[in-house]
Design a protein around this motif. Sequence first.
Motif, PDB file in Angstrom:
ATOM      1  N   ILE A  53       0.836  -1.208   0.000  1.00  0.00           N
ATOM      2  CA  ILE A  53       0.000   0.000   0.000  1.00  0.00           C
ATOM      3  C   ILE A  53       0.868   1.254   0.000  1.00  0.00           C
ATOM      4  CG2 ILE A  53      -1.748   1.299   1.267  1.00  0.00           C
ATOM      5  CD1 ILE A  53      -2.831  -1.289   0.100  1.00  0.00           C
ATOM      6  N   ILE A  54       1.808   1.340   0.940  1.00  0.00           N
ATOM      7  CA  ILE A  54       2.682   2.514   1.016  1.00  0.00           C
ATOM      8  C   ILE A  54       3.532   2.615  -0.249  1.00  0.00           C
ATOM      9  CG2 ILE A  54       4.541   3.644   2.303  1.00  0.00           C
ATOM     10  CD1 ILE A  54       1.910   3.521   3.841  1.00  0.00           C
ATOM     11  N   GLY A  55       4.014   1.460  -0.728  1.00  0.00           N
ATOM     12  CA  GLY A  55       4.812   1.458  -1.946  1.00  0.00           C
ATOM     13  C   GLY A  55       4.038   1.976  -3.141  1.00  0.00           C
ATOM     14  N   ALA A  56       2.752   1.621  -3.229  1.00  0.00           N
ATOM     15  CA  ALA A  56       1.918   2.082  -4.346  1.00  0.00           C
ATOM     16  C   ALA A  56       1.701   3.592  -4.281  1.00  0.00           C
ATOM     17  CB  ALA A  56       0.583   1.342  -4.337  1.00  0.00           C
ATOM     18  N   ILE A 102      -3.647   6.423  -3.815  1.00  0.00           N
ATOM     19  CA  ILE A 102      -2.914   5.685  -4.839  1.00  0.00           C
ATOM     20  C   ILE A 102      -3.505   6.124  -6.172  1.00  0.00           C
ATOM     21  CG2 ILE A 102      -2.325   3.412  -5.773  1.00  0.00           C
ATOM     22  CD1 ILE A 102      -2.741   2.262  -2.962  1.00  0.00           C
ATOM     23  N   THR A 103      -2.860   7.072  -6.831  1.00  0.00           N
ATOM     24  CA  THR A 103      -3.449   7.689  -8.023  1.00  0.00           C
ATOM     25  C   THR A 103      -3.371   6.789  -9.251  1.00  0.00           C
ATOM     26  OG1 THR A 103      -1.343   8.815  -8.450  1.00  0.00           O
ATOM     27  CG2 THR A 103      -3.000  10.027  -7.200  1.00  0.00           C
ATOM     28  N   ALA A 104      -2.431   5.839  -9.276  1.00  0.00           N
ATOM     29  CA  ALA A 104      -2.317   4.920 -10.401  1.00  0.00           C
ATOM     30  C   ALA A 104      -3.471   3.921 -10.368  1.00  0.00           C
ATOM     31  CB  ALA A 104      -0.977   4.190 -10.362  1.00  0.00           C
ATOM     32  N   ARG A 105      -3.922   3.541 -11.543  1.00  0.00           N
ATOM     33  CA  ARG A 105      -4.971   2.525 -11.647  1.00  0.00           C
ATOM     34  C   ARG A 105      -4.453   1.264 -12.332  1.00  0.00           C
ATOM     35  NH1 ARG A 105      -6.360   5.066  -8.305  1.00  0.00           N
ATOM     36  NH2 ARG A 105      -8.204   6.372  -8.017  1.00  0.00           N
ATOM     37  N   ASP A 106      -3.341   1.404 -13.041  1.00  0.00           N
ATOM     38  CA  ASP A 106      -2.703   0.293 -13.730  1.00  0.00           C
ATOM     39  C   ASP A 106      -1.206   0.368 -13.430  1.00  0.00           C
ATOM     40  OD1 ASP A 106      -1.311  -1.022 -16.221  1.00  0.00           O
ATOM     41  OD2 ASP A 106      -3.409  -1.663 -16.364  1.00  0.00           O
ATOM     42  N   PHE A 107      -0.535  -0.768 -13.451  1.00  0.00           N
ATOM     43  CA  PHE A 107       0.891  -0.772 -13.131  1.00  0.00           C
ATOM     44  C   PHE A 107       1.695   0.132 -14.064  1.00  0.00           C
ATOM     45  CE2 PHE A 107      -0.206  -4.428 -10.586  1.00  0.00           C
ATOM     46  CZ  PHE A 107       0.726  -4.410  -9.564  1.00  0.00           C
ATOM     47  N   LYS A 108       1.249   0.270 -15.297  1.00  0.00           N
ATOM     48  CA  LYS A 108       1.970   1.128 -16.239  1.00  0.00           C
ATOM     49  C   LYS A 108       1.872   2.603 -15.859  1.00  0.00           C
ATOM     50  CE  LYS A 108      -1.705   1.666 -19.750  1.00  0.00           C
ATOM     51  NZ  LYS A 108      -2.769   0.926 -19.064  1.00  0.00           N
ATOM     52  N   PRO A 113       8.656   1.684 -11.043  1.00  0.00           N
ATOM     53  CA  PRO A 113       8.120   0.319 -11.185  1.00  0.00           C
ATOM     54  C   PRO A 113       7.914  -0.334  -9.820  1.00  0.00           C
ATOM     55  CG  PRO A 113       9.923   0.680 -12.726  1.00  0.00           C
ATOM     56  CD  PRO A 113       9.900   1.876 -11.811  1.00  0.00           C
ATOM     57  N   LEU A 114       6.766  -0.982  -9.654  1.00  0.00           N
ATOM     58  CA  LEU A 114       6.405  -1.603  -8.381  1.00  0.00           C
ATOM     59  C   LEU A 114       5.957  -3.043  -8.611  1.00  0.00           C
ATOM     60  CD1 LEU A 114       5.486  -1.442  -5.298  1.00  0.00           C
ATOM     61  CD2 LEU A 114       3.237  -0.825  -6.208  1.00  0.00           C
ATOM     62  N   THR A 115       6.362  -3.921  -7.699  1.00  0.00           N
ATOM     63  CA  THR A 115       5.859  -5.291  -7.674  1.00  0.00           C
ATOM     64  C   THR A 115       5.390  -5.599  -6.263  1.00  0.00           C
ATOM     65  OG1 THR A 115       7.436  -6.016  -9.378  1.00  0.00           O
ATOM     66  CG2 THR A 115       6.413  -7.737  -8.023  1.00  0.00           C
ATOM     67  N   PHE A 116       4.212  -6.199  -6.123  1.00  0.00           N
ATOM     68  CA  PHE A 116       3.792  -6.692  -4.809  1.00  0.00           C
ATOM     69  C   PHE A 116       3.396  -8.155  -4.946  1.00  0.00           C
ATOM     70  CE2 PHE A 116      -0.114  -4.525  -6.415  1.00  0.00           C
ATOM     71  CZ  PHE A 116      -1.018  -5.575  -6.398  1.00  0.00           C
ATOM     72  N   ASN A 117       3.308  -8.841  -3.817  1.00  0.00           N
ATOM     73  CA  ASN A 117       3.080 -10.281  -3.847  1.00  0.00           C
ATOM     74  C   ASN A 117       1.902 -10.699  -2.978  1.00  0.00           C
ATOM     75  OD1 ASN A 117       4.194  -9.854  -1.326  1.00  0.00           O
ATOM     76  ND2 ASN A 117       5.630 -11.550  -1.430  1.00  0.00           N
ATOM     77  N   ALA A 118       1.490 -11.950  -3.186  1.00  0.00           N
ATOM     78  CA  ALA A 118       0.446 -12.579  -2.380  1.00  0.00           C
ATOM     79  C   ALA A 118       0.761 -14.073  -2.370  1.00  0.00           C
ATOM     80  CB  ALA A 118      -0.931 -12.309  -2.972  1.00  0.00           C
ATOM     81  N   ARG A 133      -4.135  -4.279 -13.788  1.00  0.00           N
ATOM     82  CA  ARG A 133      -4.810  -3.386 -12.856  1.00  0.00           C
ATOM     83  C   ARG A 133      -4.265  -3.565 -11.439  1.00  0.00           C
ATOM     84  NH1 ARG A 133     -10.789  -6.320 -12.342  1.00  0.00           N
ATOM     85  NH2 ARG A 133     -10.037  -8.170 -11.228  1.00  0.00           N
ATOM     86  N   ILE A 134      -4.463  -2.545 -10.638  1.00  0.00           N
ATOM     87  CA  ILE A 134      -3.954  -2.542  -9.261  1.00  0.00           C
ATOM     88  C   ILE A 134      -5.043  -2.964  -8.278  1.00  0.00           C
ATOM     89  CG2 ILE A 134      -3.005  -1.071  -7.434  1.00  0.00           C
ATOM     90  CD1 ILE A 134      -1.908   0.668  -9.824  1.00  0.00           C
TER      91      ILE A 134
END
Length: 267
Positions: A53-56, A102-108, A113-118, A133-134
């Motif tokens: 979340i903070i990273g995004a 988080i103003t971005a709606r898509d990773f692009k 550049p951001l990566t998150f995991n689950a 999509r985010i």
Amino acid sequence: MFLFNLFKKRNNKIGLVLGGGGSKGFYHIGVIKALQELNVKIDRISGTSIGAIIGAMYASDPDIDFDKLVEKLDFFKIAQMVISHLDKTPKSKLEDMLKQYITARDFKDFIIPLTFNAVDINNAKEVSFSKGRIFPEIFSSMSIPGIFPPLKYNNMYLVDGGVLNNVPVKYVEEYCDKIIISDISSEIIVDKETKSIDVLRALVMVAQKNNTIENILNLKSIKNKKTIVLRLANEETHFLDFRKKNYKKLVERGYQDTMNKKDSILK
């Protein structure tokens, strides 16, 4: 030529890894504020849970003013939204709230550049997100087992990425030679009156702590990698305590810990 281009691609690039730990993630904000003040350019970010979340937020706007953002935050409302999500309310407003920051709606759309995991709970495998999509996918990264409901995604049920990888360094180490890790792995708190613990939460925390330690040790063993670990230690704040007084304390600790290592960061 290939090796030269690979070296050129990675040379002097800095990665930032933001671990999971609930409301203790406010520590990450202090880290980022210090990095902004030191004019440190982050080239890539990875995160899990609150770190995602903070990273995004940061990846959306590297110049984000967290002080101004906090002035707009209604911490009581955040707590209510977290509880509604925890209670598995069908229409949680948590997503609507996060979309304000988080103003971005898509990773692009991310500037960094951001990566998150689950984690796919049925196959016990880590799943990463770096394109498309985010929302609502980002909620999978913070779905702590037994506390938040898993997110159904492509016939998988996804939970908090910290269960298998609480400091996801592998998503930045390929691209960066200097890696800054903000580790907020929670301490297991024993109730002072009953001398008991929340067993489910403790199991999750043990898993997070174990894979955090292993990942950091593995990273430090790699030659030509500069690893800087910022660790929130001996902090007894409950990971779901989003009160403003805790925010200020944790942000200050993250800021001071980063400034204490500024020589290593800037070297």
